[in-house]
Design a protein around this motif. Structure first.
Motif, PDB file in Angstrom:
ATOM      1  N   THR A 112      -3.269  -3.427  -4.781  1.00 37.73           N
ATOM      2  CA  THR A 112      -2.895  -3.615  -3.385  1.00 37.73           C
ATOM      3  C   THR A 112      -4.162  -3.823  -2.573  1.00 37.73           C
ATOM      4  N   LYS A 164      -3.432   6.223   6.658  1.00 37.88           N
ATOM      5  CA  LYS A 164      -2.736   7.325   5.983  1.00 37.88           C
ATOM      6  C   LYS A 164      -2.112   6.888   4.655  1.00 37.88           C
ATOM      7  N   HIS A 165      -1.666   5.636   4.596  1.00 37.33           N
ATOM      8  CA  HIS A 165      -1.094   5.145   3.341  1.00 37.33           C
ATOM      9  C   HIS A 165      -2.187   4.954   2.287  1.00 37.33           C
ATOM     10  N   TYR A 220      -3.006   1.607   8.886  1.00 36.78           N
ATOM     11  CA  TYR A 220      -2.336   2.099   7.693  1.00 36.78           C
ATOM     12  C   TYR A 220      -3.215   3.067   6.887  1.00 36.78           C
ATOM     13  N   THR A 265      -2.999   8.199   0.342  1.00 38.95           N
ATOM     14  CA  THR A 265      -1.998   8.689  -0.609  1.00 38.95           C
ATOM     15  C   THR A 265      -1.448   7.583  -1.520  1.00 38.95           C
ATOM     16  N   THR A 266      -2.099   6.442  -1.542  1.00 40.50           N
ATOM     17  CA  THR A 266      -1.530   5.327  -2.292  1.00 40.50           C
ATOM     18  C   THR A 266      -1.397   5.658  -3.784  1.00 40.50           C
ATOM     19  N   LEU A 270       0.815  -1.207   0.000  1.00 40.01           N
ATOM     20  CA  LEU A 270       0.000   0.000   0.000  1.00 40.01           C
ATOM     21  C   LEU A 270       0.853   1.263   0.000  1.00 40.01           C
ATOM     22  N   SER A 271       1.942   1.238   0.802  1.00 43.68           N
ATOM     23  CA  SER A 271       2.713   2.458   1.033  1.00 43.68           C
ATOM     24  C   SER A 271       3.785   2.708  -0.010  1.00 43.68           C
ATOM     25  N   SER A 272       4.058   1.727  -0.850  1.00 43.03           N
ATOM     26  CA  SER A 272       5.126   1.922  -1.838  1.00 43.03           C
ATOM     27  C   SER A 272       4.669   1.377  -3.180  1.00 43.03           C
TER      28      SER A 272
END
Lengths: 337, 337, 337
Positions: free
Chosen positions: B39, B48-49, B46, B52-53, B30-32
């Motif tokens: 994802t 916040k991720h 998570y 902005t995913t 999710l974050s990268s």
């Protein structure tokens, strides 16, 4: 390989004391040394063995020169100097550049002329083997793997597909790198496999002991940084990251997605739970169970020492009463005041 | 493999929200996340991720749709739906039906035309390999073994003689199935071998991790039931029975003749003593030592958490005084009353 | 193999009671025996199964003859007699003297005519294989190894260079003998390899379980004495010595330079620290951590028994308060007097 003491001292950049012409062709333990061999002395516990050693040359600290009956090489850190000296006496055999006729090699590989490949090894497609790589007998290298210069796979190593290994690594027999990580989603108590589509990245100067397993990442990579040394029968789960120059002794298991810092010393038979962080310069003593993150450098333990079974039986059963005991004790203390 | 979001949602039987025409060719965290990837989001930690995913599609619960900046697929259990989606994006490569010329195949085998056998594999006599079975490079299959349809042996698996494996199993490198159980009779402190004449029976949909060992029975069989998932470096001793859909994490050892129920979750580095019964639906947390039968479903533990070595040293030594402490405490309590 | 009961009794040198003409072709468990099979009875817990057994012959103690409904063979130690009887019924297959055409054999080897070598095995240079040795498929034997008469390597065993193995040993798949010991000298937190130039010496009648690893010595040898039995996934580090007829169960790890005496019984998942001595006739129960030398014969333990996780949580946290509790208790006791 044979070398004169003075030549060895010169190559180590160290001072020699005594007869520099003695010839060395091997190494010995201080207390059972054969003439013609090199040994080292660094622990005063063994001083009596120094006094009577039959080695031809001893590496030792300057302060111990007076007690040395034979030729000495003087080092601030005798054990480290011994390591370097023994590497000179027993150099790693370089690749002979021979690819055995019985090896099976795939398509579109990029294999340096200086690579040796042992009998009955299997190399997949699109594999890159750089200068001086040695692939032992019976190794299996999956499609798309890449081994950088001078890395050695001893016989019987298995790399699954798309594994990247740095320079000068040494991988011992039975190691499996890149098998699927252990990931399943529950479906009413049945299990649906999570495809493990990440890889494994191994840095330079990594050594991996026999039958150790390093799983590929679920999504991103499992990462072993430069200079890490792993002993035998270690489990490194998916998406673990092990920091540079960390050392892990045998039979330890590291669960998934845990990050271990650099220059850690982790003992044998340790268990490290998943999804935690261990900072740099942490020591974990043998048999410890690490159940949560460690944010501060230092030494950590949790093992229970052995005892006679007859006593242990009485004590172990009390473990289940510990909380009750603690609360009783608290009450007694309060009454007392 | 590439698929449009709406097609993926259809194959999963799930609702899509947003642009269904985005193309997916991989998965991300999710974050990268990389554009073009799928994802999942299932843990509010998570959130916040999610906001902005940069993934193209997220599988999530209906309640989280509002926070999703990209195309979403809605699932009651996002992780399970992700597992199924990832299997669609990364399907298991089917057998290509090729038997490599370097493989050595015994007599009187019954091998389906759709079986693939990798380089330098060795198949014994009277071996049955059903439709779609894949035998990796360097595998060794003993006489009289039988592998049911679609089972995959990754490279470097060793099966001794007369091992039966069900359908759709996945066996990772270095696994040894059917070595002799550890059985000896004492003869004045010497040891007389008990011939191990039982076998190993493995059900359908079983996955077995790298370098795990499963011994053959002494008389009857060692049995791994349907849907069991075993991680790496696990020891399953002779005549153990593991119930359907039980999952065991890495480096755990199960001693001989123990029966484990179905749908158990057993952590890593667990030790389970021999000749006991563990009922269904039991959870054993990591590093636990199971010293006796467990008749009631629930969660069980015994590990000791890590501590700074300096503190641990003082506490660990007290373990040997626990019984004495408990008795002193009891006396004090009695006096008090 | 089939044998009449009276002939079996004769070969064992034991008395028979009942019909000696019954034919035996296998073995069974007492409670689920097939006619035509041999079983044994030695534990009164199972007396009811003896009364109704459907085996054709039972090995038992004289005092139990009265309860045996079928032919009996009388032995002081029924389990030991069963071991010997089962060895008669299931004799180890002798070498057929066949060297498979696909095996790769080095130069200057000394291989008896009676040796069998399986498919795709790799034998290095200057290897000695004495009469009746059997090398399984896919085994790799390094240069200069020597295997004495009747020793059997099951498929997939890896021996590095210059390993010496005695007579009548049985080595199971995945075993790695002679990989480098784990030795490094610290150089400001980096690691300099200590060349591991010792060997491994294995005595007669040793059995080694699947995927066990035995490292070569740093300078001298790692030594496994006669009659030692090692189970699966065991780690034996460099320069360990294991005394004659000692038995070690699965997943145990022994750290470097430790000496274990003879006739010890060491349980599974045990951890034994390095540089210690364990005397003869020591029993270590499963899961114990041996943190120091043991100079007195007897039984030793350190495991913590499992408990419900809910209770365990409260007790485990108290472990870190043990020393404090002990000191509080001492104070209370003193005040009390």
């Amino acid at each position: 390989m044979s070398i004169r003491a003075h030549e060895l001292a010169e190559r180590l950049g160290l001072e020699l004391s005594g007869d520099g012409n003695v010839e060395l062709d091997g190494v010995s333990a201080l207390s059972s040394a054969r003439p013609g061999t090199l040994t080292f002395f660094g622990d005063n516990k063994y001083k009596k063995h120094l006094l009577t050693t039959t080695a031809s040359v001893v590496i030792l600290k300057e302060e111990d020169l007076v007690d040395c009956p034979v030729t000495a090489i003087v080092a601030a850190n005798p054990y480290l100097a011994y390591a370097k000296a023994a590497q000179i006496l027993f150099p790693q055999t370089p690749s002979d550049g021979v690819v055995h006729a019985s090896a099976v090699i795939g398509e579109a590989c990029d294999i340096s002329d200086s690579v040796s490949i042992g009998p009955l090894a299997v190399i997949g497609d699109e594999v890159t083997l750089e200068e001086g790589v040695q692939v032992g007998a019976g190794c299996i290298i999956g499609d798309g793997c890449s081994l950088a210069a001078q890395t050695i796979l001893k016989p019987g190593v298995t790399l699954l597909h798309k594994i990247n290994i740095g320079e000068r690594c040494l991988i011992h027999p039975g190691v499996v790198i890149g098998a699927d990580g252990f990931g399943f989603a529950s479906d009413n108590g049945m299990w649906e496999k999570i495809p493990q589509v990440g890889g494994v990245t191994i840095g330079n100067d990594v050594e991996i002991g026999a039958n150790t397993t390093i799983d590929r990442g679920a999504i991103g990579n499992t990462v072993i940084e430069d200079g890490v040394k792993l002993d035998n029968l270690i489990q490194i789960a998916h998406n673990v990251r092990i920091g540079a120059h960390t050392v892990i002794a045998a039979s330890t298991a590291v669960a998934g997605s845990t990050t271990i810092g650099s220059k850690c010393l982790i003992g044998g038979s340790v268990g490290i739970t998943g999804h935690i962080n261990i900072t740099d310069n942490v020591i974990i003593t043998g048999r410890t169970f690490v159940s949560g993150s460690i944010h501060e450098s230092g030494s950590y333990s949790s093992s229970v020492p052995h005892d006679k079974t007859s006593s242990w039986r009485h004590n172990a059963v009390r473990f289940k009463q510990l909380d009750k005991m603690a609360r009783q004790l608290k009450k007694l203390e309060i009454k007392k005041r």
